[in-house]
Scaffold this motif. Structure first.
Motif, short mmCIF file in Angstrom:
data_model
loop_
_atom_site.label_atom_id
_atom_site.label_comp_id
_atom_site.label_asym_id
_atom_site.label_seq_id
_atom_site.Cartn_x
_atom_site.Cartn_y
_atom_site.Cartn_z
N SER A 37 0.55 -0.96 0.15
CA SER A 37 0.19 0.36 -0.03
C SER A 37 0.29 1.70 0.00
N VAL A 38 0.73 2.19 -1.04
CA VAL A 38 1.50 3.50 -1.57
C VAL A 38 1.62 4.00 0.20
N PHE A 39 0.03 3.95 0.28
CA PHE A 39 0.37 5.03 1.29
C PHE A 39 -1.00 4.54 2.44
N ARG A 40 -0.57 4.99 3.67
CA ARG A 40 -1.56 4.65 5.03
C ARG A 40 -2.26 5.90 5.26
N HIS A 41 -3.73 5.91 5.25
CA HIS A 41 -4.31 7.35 5.70
C HIS A 41 -4.86 7.23 6.63
N VAL A 55 0.54 -6.51 5.04
CA VAL A 55 0.23 -6.00 4.31
C VAL A 55 1.58 -4.79 4.26
N VAL A 56 2.28 -4.11 3.17
CA VAL A 56 3.41 -3.13 3.33
C VAL A 56 3.27 -1.86 3.21
N PRO A 57 2.47 -1.01 4.08
CA PRO A 57 2.54 0.79 4.11
C PRO A 57 3.80 1.05 3.80
N LEU A 58 4.34 1.74 2.51
CA LEU A 58 5.51 2.26 2.77
C LEU A 58 5.23 3.85 3.10
N VAL A 59 4.55 4.31 2.57
CA VAL A 59 3.74 6.30 2.95
C VAL A 59 3.38 6.70 4.46
N ASP A 60 3.50 6.50 5.17
CA ASP A 60 1.84 7.36 6.34
C ASP A 60 1.86 8.42 6.45
N THR A 61 0.65 8.26 5.78
CA THR A 61 0.12 10.10 6.13
C THR A 61 -1.13 10.36 6.70
N ARG A 62 -1.49 9.13 8.22
CA ARG A 62 -1.85 9.75 9.24
C ARG A 62 -2.20 10.65 9.92
N PRO A 63 -2.80 11.82 9.62
CA PRO A 63 -3.16 12.77 10.21
C PRO A 63 -2.20 13.15 11.48
N SER A 64 -2.81 12.06 12.72
CA SER A 64 -2.54 11.98 14.03
C SER A 64 -1.08 11.49 14.29
N ASN A 68 3.78 10.71 10.61
CA ASN A 68 3.52 11.50 9.19
C ASN A 68 4.39 12.18 8.90
N GLU A 69 4.72 12.07 7.46
CA GLU A 69 5.44 12.11 6.38
C GLU A 69 4.72 13.00 5.46
N THR A 70 3.88 13.74 5.74
CA THR A 70 3.43 14.88 4.16
C THR A 70 3.68 16.03 4.64
N LYS A 71 4.66 15.82 5.32
CA LYS A 71 5.97 17.15 5.07
C LYS A 71 7.33 16.33 4.81
N HIS A 72 7.63 15.93 4.68
CA HIS A 72 9.14 14.69 4.56
C HIS A 72 9.66 15.91 2.96
N PRO A 73 10.45 16.59 3.09
CA PRO A 73 11.14 16.85 2.09
C PRO A 73 11.26 16.62 0.62
N LEU A 74 11.47 14.99 0.21
CA LEU A 74 10.88 14.51 -0.87
C LEU A 74 9.54 14.24 -1.24
N ALA A 75 8.84 14.18 -0.48
CA ALA A 75 6.53 14.64 -0.49
C ALA A 75 6.82 15.82 -1.09
N GLU A 91 -0.61 13.32 -5.50
CA GLU A 91 -0.23 12.76 -4.66
C GLU A 91 0.82 12.10 -4.51
N TYR A 92 1.78 11.71 -5.98
CA TYR A 92 2.59 10.87 -5.76
C TYR A 92 4.23 12.04 -5.57
N SER A 93 4.84 11.88 -5.00
CA SER A 93 6.11 12.08 -5.00
C SER A 93 7.87 11.22 -5.42
N ARG A 94 8.82 12.11 -5.31
CA ARG A 94 10.26 11.75 -5.02
C ARG A 94 10.22 10.87 -3.80
N LEU A 95 9.52 10.82 -2.63
CA LEU A 95 9.38 9.98 -1.68
C LEU A 95 8.44 8.24 -2.22
N THR A 96 7.65 8.80 -2.42
CA THR A 96 6.70 7.26 -3.12
C THR A 96 7.69 6.76 -3.87
#
Length: 693
Positions: A37-41, A55-64, A68-75, A91-96
């Motif tokens: 799963s590219v994202f885990r929200h 199940v393999v989540p790659l990028v954590d976007t859970r608000p709480s 949370n990696e939504t502000k990761h520089p590569l994101a 929604e995709y980025s160099r982080l994903t």
């Protein structure tokens, strides 16, 4: 072999997620399977996932989440792999990009399956060199823009196979975008046998399900159902799903005065317990790549009415045999087809039986076999490894600590509730039901030899929400010596069949208290909502006009009406007040009462007045709260919704003031009046100031 599914997110709800999980579960019996799963929200997937699946989540976007990696520089930098015209490109980025590449560098997968255009690009660029590469098309060729199709061409050419979900769409891809090195074929989505008994087709409910999106054309369905209600007012329509169109559809329901007949149920997972509450299923989509909801409904024994759109429905529904196909966008044809099945019960039952039989071809077993045959033809598991397989960071199941025992729960026709353990070792002491009230003791109901516990309809559970837990097996000698008392575990729920609660009103006997139990999922665990009342005023239809609201209902329990009823409005808070409105008795126990909206507005005491609705059924009798408890919907606020009414506040020279306000381009001094159900399913009226501009 190892099969890897690459999905946008497995933590949401939708057809692609559902069919991916279905196929993965079937393959997991014979292969090593992972869902990447590219994202885990959110913390846990909405669909239950077989613990055999990793199940393999790659990028954590859970608000709480602390992670949370939504502000990761590569994101914050756009993807270099995903086609720019992909609908979710933003929604995709160099982080994903990096996370996908890192995962497949060590995954050791023999087959990698991408489930949307951007993920097909990832599969083509990042999957192991030895792996069989497969792309899935869950939409259609025509759904994608020419620009996206052009961007996809080199990625599709790098695949071993590209799989659509309908033969018609596969033919279009082969014709419009020839891919000499890539097999283009159709394999339908899979839908397992329902986990609840199929519908008995005896109710008066039509069910639709899917995203509240423009392509589903729910406005066509709602307008068609207005014609149905004009002829068969006892029928209701339930639309399950969420999406951006919710408020627009709610406004259309209100405009047509259908708030007593059409209900937006919100998302439901699993969906089978909702399908089996219906007698007919309906779909009015403008286009469908497959028609997952049609198969789900048919597997639950429902005949279907569907638009004959490209491509799926005509490959699923045999017109006149297991359902009826109608032209896209034709409201009259939709209404006529629904009425045909409503008015002809033998036809409805014949088509329902045929639907169940014909839909068995979409069982995960045959569908997974076709995928396995494709894997074999493409040489999966036989290609030379270019690097050793390694272990990727992963979570099992939903990535959270193991939940409590898994159960099915059923609201029985007689009002009892049955809880059945699934695959749980015997020896459990009992089902423990706890009430939040400190003075209310726990109730324990034993599990029988078959792993079932029954809560009788007359168990006398106090009114309120009861949390269900389970006593653990008896402690061993070592635990007993330590004096340890194992904790009671909350129950994880596979399915809750609430159909028995829909018939609660039929079980009420004159002179007896009103009581009903409704099982449901609350905070991820099993709960029971109990209502127990010596006397109860059950709300029925509510009519909202520009000047008055009319409430109809029945008086039930240990009291009989004497003369005409009186409706009372009692204001909450420090500025307590009371208003009385004479009503009319209807039949032996019915009532109809109208509230002139000017009355609570005239005595408004604050910017937000809240009034509770009560019924005095006889002179001098204590008033009874008016509510709605005898159905299957516990949390009614978002389901039974009624239009708000805006009124000009009554003030000296009100019309002159309003005219001056208009000249000054200001909003007149207005208030909003709205009736709704509280958290306790009781009727409440609000009078609220509108904001001045």
């Amino acid at each position: 072999m190892k099969v890897s599914f690459l999905i946008h997110t497995v933590y949401g709800i939708g057809g692609t997620i559902r069919t991916t999980v279905n196929l993965a579960e079937e393959l997991a019996g014979r292969h090593e399977v992972e869902i990447v799963s590219v994202f885990r929200h959110r913390d846990e997937p909405l669909f239950a996932i077989d613990p055999r699946i990793t199940v393999v989540p790659l990028v954590d976007t859970r608000p709480s989440s602390p992670g949370n990696e939504t502000k990761h520089p590569l994101a914050l930098e756009p993807s270099e792999c995903v086609p720019p015209h992909e609908a979710r490109f933003a929604e995709y980025s160099r982080l994903t990009d990096g996370r996908v590449r890192e995962h497949y560098a060590v995954s050791g997968a023999d087959v990698v399956i991408g489930t949307r255009p951007g993920l097909v690009a990832y599969v083509a660029r990042c999957a192991p060199a030895r792996a069989v590469l497969i792309g899935q098309e869950h939409m259609t060729h025509h759904h994608h823009s020419p620009e996206l199709r052009s961007e996809l061409r080199p990625h599709l050419a790098a695949l071993d196979a590209f799989v659509t979900v309908s033969e018609g769409d596969a033919a279009v891809w082969r014709e419009r975008m020839p891919l000499p090195g890539t097999r283009v074929l159709a394999i339908p989505n899979s839908v397992p046998e329902p986990v609840v008994p199929v519908s008995d087709l005896g109710g008066t409910t039509v069910v639709a399900a899917g995203r509240l999106a423009a392509e589903k054309q729910y406005d066509v369905l709602i307008e068609a159902f207005a014609r149905v209600v004009a002829v068969r007012p006892e029928w209701t329509l339930r639309i399950c799903g969420w999406g951006r169109q919710k408020e627009r559809l709610r406004r259309r329901i209100d405009e047509l005065g259908l708030h007593n007949h059409v209900h937006l149920m919100g998302p439901r997972s699993p969906i089978e317990p909702e399908w089996v509450k219906g007698a007919i299923a309906v779909s009015t989509s403008r286009h469908e790549s497959f028609g997952m909801t049609l198969v789900e409904a048919m597997r639950c024994g429902l005949p279907v009415v569907s638009t004959d759109c490209d491509y799926g429905p005509r490959e699923i529904v045999a017109d006149g045999v297991d359902g009826l196909l109608v032209p896209v966008g034709d409201r009259g044809a939709v209404a006529a087809a629904l009425l045909r099945l409503i008015d002809d019960e033998p036809l409805r039952r014949r088509m329902g039986a045929a639907a169940r039989s014909h839909a068995a071809r979409f069982d995960p077993g045959p569908v997974a076999k076709r995928y396995e045959e494709l894997f074999a033809v493409l040489g999966a598991g036989t290609r030379t490894r270019t690097h050793p397989a390694a272990t990727a960071p992963a979570t099992t199941g939903n990535g959270e600590p193991a939940p409590g025992p898994l159960v099915d729960c059923t609201a029985e026709a007689d009002g009892a509730v049955t809880v059945a353990l699934l695959g749980e070792p015997r020896g459990r002491a009992g089902l423990v039901c706890s009430h939040p009230g400190a003075a209310v003791p726990d109730r324990v109901f034993p599990f029988g030899p078959s792993g079932r516990a029954v809560i009788p309809a007359d168990a006398g559970l106090a009114e309120g929400v009861w949390t269900c837990r389970i006593d653990p097996p008896a402690a061993g000698a070592a635990d007993a010596a330590k004096g340890a008392a194992p904790a009671r575990a909350r129950l994880a729920v596979r399915a809750v069949d609430q159909r028995g609660a829909m018939r609660a009103a039929e079980r009420v006997r004159p002179g007896e208290p009103v009581h009903t139990l409704v099982p449901y999922v609350r905070h991820g665990g099993l709960a029971l909502r109990s209502w127990v009342r010596p006397v109860h005023a059950e709300s029925g239809g509510i009519t909202v006009g520009s000047r008055r609201i009319t409430v109809c209902g029945r008086l039930l329990g240990q009291a009989r009406p004497v003369g005409d009823p009186v409706l009372l409005l009692l204001r909450r808070g420090a500025d307590a007040g009371e208003l009385e409105f004479p009503g009319t008795r209807v039949g032996a126990d019915g009532f109809r009462c109208a509230i002139p909206l000017a009355a609570p507005v005239a005595v408004q005491a604050s910017g937000h007045d809240v009034w509770d609705l009560w019924l005095r059924h006889a002179p001098g009798a204590a008033p009874v709260r008016i509510g709605r408890v005898l159905d299957d919907v516990v949390e009614k606020g978002g389901v039974f919704s009624y239009p708000a009414v805006d009124l000009l506040r009554k003030r000296p020279f009100a019309r002159i003031r309003a005219a001056v306000d208009r000249l000054r381009l200001r909003e007149p001094d207005r208030v909003t009046v709205k009736i709704f159900f509280s958290a306790g399913s009781e009727l409440v009226l609000k009078v609220i100031d509108k904001a001045m501009k």
